[in-house]
Motif scaffolding. Structure first.
Motif, PDB file in Angstrom:
ATOM      1  N   GLY A 171      15.098   5.367 -43.509  1.00 33.56           N
ATOM      2  CA  GLY A 171      13.658   5.300 -42.109  1.00 33.56           C
ATOM      3  C   GLY A 171      12.688   5.069 -42.979  1.00 33.56           C
ATOM      4  O   GLY A 171      12.936   5.048 -44.647  1.00 33.56           O
ATOM      5  N   TRP A 172      12.091   3.769 -43.211  1.00 34.95           N
ATOM      6  CA  TRP A 172      11.225   2.965 -44.600  1.00 34.95           C
ATOM      7  C   TRP A 172       9.740   3.219 -43.922  1.00 34.95           C
ATOM      8  O   TRP A 172       9.092   3.263 -43.064  1.00 34.95           O
ATOM      9  CB  TRP A 172      11.131   1.739 -44.169  1.00 34.95           C
ATOM     10  N   PHE A 173       8.897   3.693 -44.848  1.00 39.09           N
ATOM     11  CA  PHE A 173       7.824   4.663 -44.732  1.00 39.09           C
ATOM     12  C   PHE A 173       6.991   3.100 -45.726  1.00 39.09           C
ATOM     13  O   PHE A 173       7.189   3.535 -47.180  1.00 39.09           O
ATOM     14  CB  PHE A 173       6.607   5.377 -44.770  1.00 39.09           C
ATOM     15  N   MET A 174       5.306   2.936 -45.419  1.00 44.16           N
ATOM     16  CA  MET A 174       4.522   1.694 -46.500  1.00 44.16           C
ATOM     17  C   MET A 174       3.531   2.661 -45.333  1.00 44.16           C
ATOM     18  O   MET A 174       3.139   2.699 -44.508  1.00 44.16           O
ATOM     19  CB  MET A 174       4.919   0.607 -45.933  1.00 44.16           C
ATOM     20  N   GLY A 175       2.609   2.581 -46.672  1.00 39.17           N
ATOM     21  CA  GLY A 175       1.017   3.711 -46.110  1.00 39.17           C
ATOM     22  C   GLY A 175      -0.224   2.602 -47.036  1.00 39.17           C
ATOM     23  O   GLY A 175       0.355   2.200 -48.127  1.00 39.17           O
ATOM     24  N   ASP A 176      -1.711   3.667 -46.996  1.00 36.37           N
ATOM     25  CA  ASP A 176      -2.126   2.589 -47.475  1.00 36.37           C
ATOM     26  C   ASP A 176      -4.064   3.759 -46.910  1.00 36.37           C
ATOM     27  O   ASP A 176      -3.696   3.427 -46.056  1.00 36.37           O
ATOM     28  CB  ASP A 176      -2.693   1.461 -46.994  1.00 36.37           C
ATOM     29  N   GLY A 177      -4.485   3.641 -47.562  1.00 35.05           N
ATOM     30  CA  GLY A 177      -5.651   4.872 -47.954  1.00 35.05           C
ATOM     31  C   GLY A 177      -6.895   3.406 -46.749  1.00 35.05           C
ATOM     32  O   GLY A 177      -7.060   2.242 -46.637  1.00 35.05           O
ATOM     33  N   ASP A 178      -7.195   4.091 -45.753  1.00 37.83           N
ATOM     34  CA  ASP A 178      -7.988   3.466 -44.914  1.00 37.83           C
ATOM     35  C   ASP A 178      -9.871   3.025 -45.417  1.00 37.83           C
ATOM     36  O   ASP A 178     -10.483   4.366 -46.321  1.00 37.83           O
ATOM     37  CB  ASP A 178      -8.310   4.609 -43.680  1.00 37.83           C
ATOM     38  N   ASP A 182      -2.191   3.144 -51.620  1.00 40.17           N
ATOM     39  CA  ASP A 182      -1.148   2.446 -51.471  1.00 40.17           C
ATOM     40  C   ASP A 182       0.653   2.983 -51.901  1.00 40.17           C
ATOM     41  O   ASP A 182       0.637   3.246 -53.123  1.00 40.17           O
ATOM     42  CB  ASP A 182      -1.217   0.932 -51.820  1.00 40.17           C
ATOM     43  N   PHE A 183       2.051   3.084 -51.415  1.00 37.70           N
ATOM     44  CA  PHE A 183       2.862   3.303 -51.569  1.00 37.70           C
ATOM     45  C   PHE A 183       3.890   2.727 -50.642  1.00 37.70           C
ATOM     46  O   PHE A 183       3.493   2.926 -49.462  1.00 37.70           O
ATOM     47  CB  PHE A 183       2.883   4.745 -51.370  1.00 37.70           C
ATOM     48  N   LEU A 184       5.135   3.182 -51.176  1.00 33.25           N
ATOM     49  CA  LEU A 184       6.646   2.612 -50.243  1.00 33.25           C
ATOM     50  C   LEU A 184       7.282   3.680 -50.860  1.00 33.25           C
ATOM     51  O   LEU A 184       8.023   3.620 -51.972  1.00 33.25           O
ATOM     52  CB  LEU A 184       6.552   1.116 -50.484  1.00 33.25           C
ATOM     53  N   GLY A 185       8.581   4.029 -50.013  1.00 32.41           N
ATOM     54  CA  GLY A 185       9.308   4.881 -50.102  1.00 32.41           C
ATOM     55  C   GLY A 185      10.726   4.355 -49.030  1.00 32.41           C
ATOM     56  O   GLY A 185      10.150   4.055 -47.717  1.00 32.41           O
ATOM     57  N   ILE A 186      11.599   5.114 -48.908  1.00 27.45           N
ATOM     58  CA  ILE A 186      12.701   5.163 -48.293  1.00 27.45           C
ATOM     59  C   ILE A 186      13.218   6.603 -47.959  1.00 27.45           C
ATOM     60  O   ILE A 186      13.313   7.745 -49.004  1.00 27.45           O
ATOM     61  CB  ILE A 186      13.947   4.979 -48.666  1.00 27.45           C
ATOM     62  N   GLY A 217       2.777   2.777 -41.606  1.00 24.95           N
ATOM     63  CA  GLY A 217       3.896   1.807 -41.206  1.00 24.95           C
ATOM     64  C   GLY A 217       5.036   2.575 -41.308  1.00 24.95           C
ATOM     65  O   GLY A 217       5.960   2.867 -42.663  1.00 24.95           O
ATOM     66  N   PHE A 218       5.357   3.539 -40.374  1.00 23.39           N
ATOM     67  CA  PHE A 218       7.346   3.931 -40.635  1.00 23.39           C
ATOM     68  C   PHE A 218       7.922   3.265 -39.571  1.00 23.39           C
ATOM     69  O   PHE A 218       7.786   3.122 -38.227  1.00 23.39           O
ATOM     70  CB  PHE A 218       7.230   5.288 -39.814  1.00 23.39           C
ATOM     71  N   VAL A 219       9.801   3.055 -39.886  1.00 20.41           N
ATOM     72  CA  VAL A 219      10.360   1.854 -39.533  1.00 20.41           C
ATOM     73  C   VAL A 219      11.880   2.762 -39.703  1.00 20.41           C
ATOM     74  O   VAL A 219      12.386   2.988 -40.797  1.00 20.41           O
ATOM     75  CB  VAL A 219      10.502   0.568 -40.133  1.00 20.41           C
ATOM     76  N   TRP A 220      12.380   3.200 -38.532  1.00 21.55           N
ATOM     77  CA  TRP A 220      13.322   3.178 -38.203  1.00 21.55           C
ATOM     78  C   TRP A 220      14.256   2.833 -38.362  1.00 21.55           C
ATOM     79  O   TRP A 220      14.660   2.204 -37.080  1.00 21.55           O
ATOM     80  CB  TRP A 220      13.374   4.744 -37.446  1.00 21.55           C
ATOM     81  N   GLU A 224       3.856  -5.145 -40.928  1.00 26.65           N
ATOM     82  CA  GLU A 224       3.247  -5.333 -39.520  1.00 26.65           C
ATOM     83  C   GLU A 224       2.960  -3.658 -39.003  1.00 26.65           C
ATOM     84  O   GLU A 224       2.008  -4.265 -38.291  1.00 26.65           O
ATOM     85  CB  GLU A 224       4.628  -5.899 -38.201  1.00 26.65           C
ATOM     86  N   ALA A 225       4.009  -2.469 -38.967  1.00 20.83           N
ATOM     87  CA  ALA A 225       3.686  -1.814 -37.979  1.00 20.83           C
ATOM     88  C   ALA A 225       2.075  -0.670 -38.955  1.00 20.83           C
ATOM     89  O   ALA A 225       1.816  -0.147 -38.751  1.00 20.83           O
ATOM     90  CB  ALA A 225       4.805  -0.193 -38.810  1.00 20.83           C
ATOM     91  N   GLU A 226       2.158  -0.624 -39.860  1.00 23.77           N
ATOM     92  CA  GLU A 226       0.599  -0.488 -40.983  1.00 23.77           C
ATOM     93  C   GLU A 226      -0.049  -1.973 -40.403  1.00 23.77           C
ATOM     94  O   GLU A 226      -1.492  -0.436 -40.154  1.00 23.77           O
ATOM     95  CB  GLU A 226       1.057  -0.666 -42.482  1.00 23.77           C
TER      96      GLU A 226
END
Length: 523
Positions: free
Chosen positions: A279-286, A333-337, A375-378, A394-396
């Motif tokens: 699972g990969w996730f990438m997020g950002d404050g709105d 903003d953040f990125l993780g696995i 955006g969370f990608v499995w 793209e998902a984010e």
């Protein structure tokens, strides 16, 4: 009248995404944080220049690349500071390669390193009498690009495919009017293969091997065959990297990082073996920019920045190792696995969903009244890492476009095909309400095959949400009626699906069925 200066540089996402190994991601993050810190340190010259955000400029890790300064920070000084800091990174890596790793080698690449020093980064600068005016001026100026491409000659790297391979003969002066003979091509490839095999061997145990006589190609191949599980920790023997790609790997070697003044990667780092889904996730404050516009004082700007940076630091430090790791968390903003080689994919997907359901609550601990989109990608195990990161972005972006304050979950298959579902954070527990995902999936597929479920009007037969809602009622304990009759706006279809049209509602339910079956059918 006060003057404010806003500065930034690029590429950031592109620099991170050009990666094949987890080490690339960390190396890119270390470099970006280092460059941002050097800019912030140069801009913090009280009382004439004061860095308002980011806060905690003495903490390098997770340093954002957008800096707001109270005062007139000259654009030329911004450029010189960034180039000088990047030059220090490049020179340190180049010196290590030439003097420590390959002291016997004759290199032709000096000019190419100088070109990367000058032309890697775009620098953006804006000013205004108020903080929001400076940030707006920065965004306006970013529309006019500040970029120069490098014209190179030779074969392209195996990672990006757009830049020349770093090697001893990179930059060699030759007559471009004459093509290389087949024998010359073969000789060039053999020299390059030997260079990368030796470099891979050295970096697998640099403290033991630096200064030792170089091994022949036959000896290297014999070693690789005898210990196949111990090779390629930094560089795989079949990789061919450009200068910036090579630098991203080298800065994760602790002595090089310490020489630069960069936060070391840490001794406990290990690559992940993607033998199963991850699972990969990438997020950002709105709407963080809009939030900053409402903050009128410099002190409040700093308080906001400190709260977000503290959250990012705590998020990364407190992330459970048994679940995965956070690559970077620069505040909002953040990125993780998410991965665990000891768990089956089905067990890991269950834990991933549990983590997603509580993430919004964890996010709000910064106390700054801003939401987050993710955006969370499995991802299947054979999807290249570069592709996974692009799917995360793209998902984010879809989560942002659907109304923000939500997550887009994308299940990505080895073929490159995917299914996805976007849902507000507060409604993620819907996944727990399904009585039987396999029966639901099969019934839904049967209804689609009989054209009872439609996503567009066919032969003047309109889209009908009634059957889709009936399926929600049947399999999700009257969920369809609950949403249709919900008295509050946040529980209605417009908030959940992004629109109240029949097409949007049926599509949202379809996406729920597809993603839910992929991730939850084992429960």
């Amino acid at each position: 009248m006060s003057k404010y200066t806003a500065i930034s540089f690029a590429p950031v996402q592109g620099f991170i995404e050009k990666s094949r190994k987890l080490r690339d991601l960390y190396g890119a993050s270390l470099i970006l944080s280092y460059l941002s810190q050097k800019l912030a340190e140069a801009a913090d010259q009280p009382p004439d220049l004061i860095v308002i955000s980011p806060a905690l400029i003495n903490v390098q890790e997770g340093m954002p690349n957008r800096i707001l300064i109270k005062g007139d920070f000259n654009r030329n000084e911004v450029t010189n500071t960034l180039i000088k800091a990047w030059e220090h990174v490049l020179v340190t890596c180049q010196t290590w390669l030439e003097q420590e790793a390959f002291p016997q080698e004759q290199f032709c690449w000096q000019v190419e390193w100088l070109r990367w020093k000058q032309y890697t980064w775009e620098i953006f600068w804006g000013q205004g009498s108020e903080p929001d005016e400076a940030m707006l001026d920065l965004e306006r100026r970013k529309l006019k690009r500040d970029w120069t491409g490098i014209n190179w000659v030779g074969e392209s790297s195996s990672l990006s495919g757009t830049d020349a391979i770093a090697g001893p003969r990179l930059g060699e002066v030759r007559d471009l009017g004459k093509s290389l003979t087949p024998d010359q091509h073969q000789q060039f490839r053999e020299e390059l293969e030997l260079f990368y095999r030796r470099l891979s061997w050295l970096l697998d145990a640099p403290d033991e091997r630096i200064g030792k006589p170089p091994l022949s190609i036959a000896a290297l191949k014999e070693y690789e065959e005898s210990k196949p599980d111990d090779i390629g920790k930094y560089i795989a023997i079949n990789e061919r990297l450009s200068i910036p790609e090579l630098v991203k790997r080298l800065v994760t070697y602790t002595p090089i990082a310490e020489t630069i003044g960069m936060t070391p990667l840490g001794e406990g780092f290990t690559e992940i073996k993607r033998e199963a889904n991850t699972g990969w996730f990438m997020g950002d404050g709105d709407k963080v920019g809009d939030k900053l516009k409402t903050i009128t004082s410099d002190e409040e700007q700093t308080i906001f920045s400190k709260a977000m940076r503290d959250w990012g630091k705590a998020f990364k430090k407190g992330f459970p190792r048994k679940l995965g790791r956070v690559v970077y968390a620069g505040g909002d903003d953040f990125l993780g696995i998410l991965y665990n080689s000891e768990l089956k994919s089905s067990d890991l997907s269950n834990q991933a969903l549990v983590w997603l359901k509580q993430f919004d609550q964890q996010w709000q601990t910064h106390g700054q009244n801003i939401n987050v989109s993710m955006g969370f990608v499995w991802a299947a195990n054979r999807v290249p890492q570069r592709d996974v990161l692009q799917h995360c972005r793209e998902a984010e972006k879809i989560a942002k476009n659907k109304g923000r304050d939500r997550v887009t979950i994308r299940v990505l298959f080895n073929s490159g095909q995917f299914v996805q579902w976007t849902c507000p954070w507060q409604h993620l527990p819907i996944l727990d309400r399904c009585r039987n995902w396999t029966h639901l999936y099969n019934d839904w597929a049967h209804l689609r095959s009989r054209h009872a479920i439609r996503f567009r009007e066919v032969n003047q037969n309109p889209i009908d949400r009634d059957i889709a809602l009936a399926m929600l009622d049947l399999y999700f304990d009257d969920l369809g009626q609950e949403i249709q009759n919900h008295p509050q706006e946040e529980g209605q279809w417009r908030a959940i699906a992004g629109d109240n049209t029949d097409a949007a509602v049926v599509q949202w339910i379809h996406d729920l069925v597809q993603v839910g079956w992929q991730l939850c059918s084992n429960t």
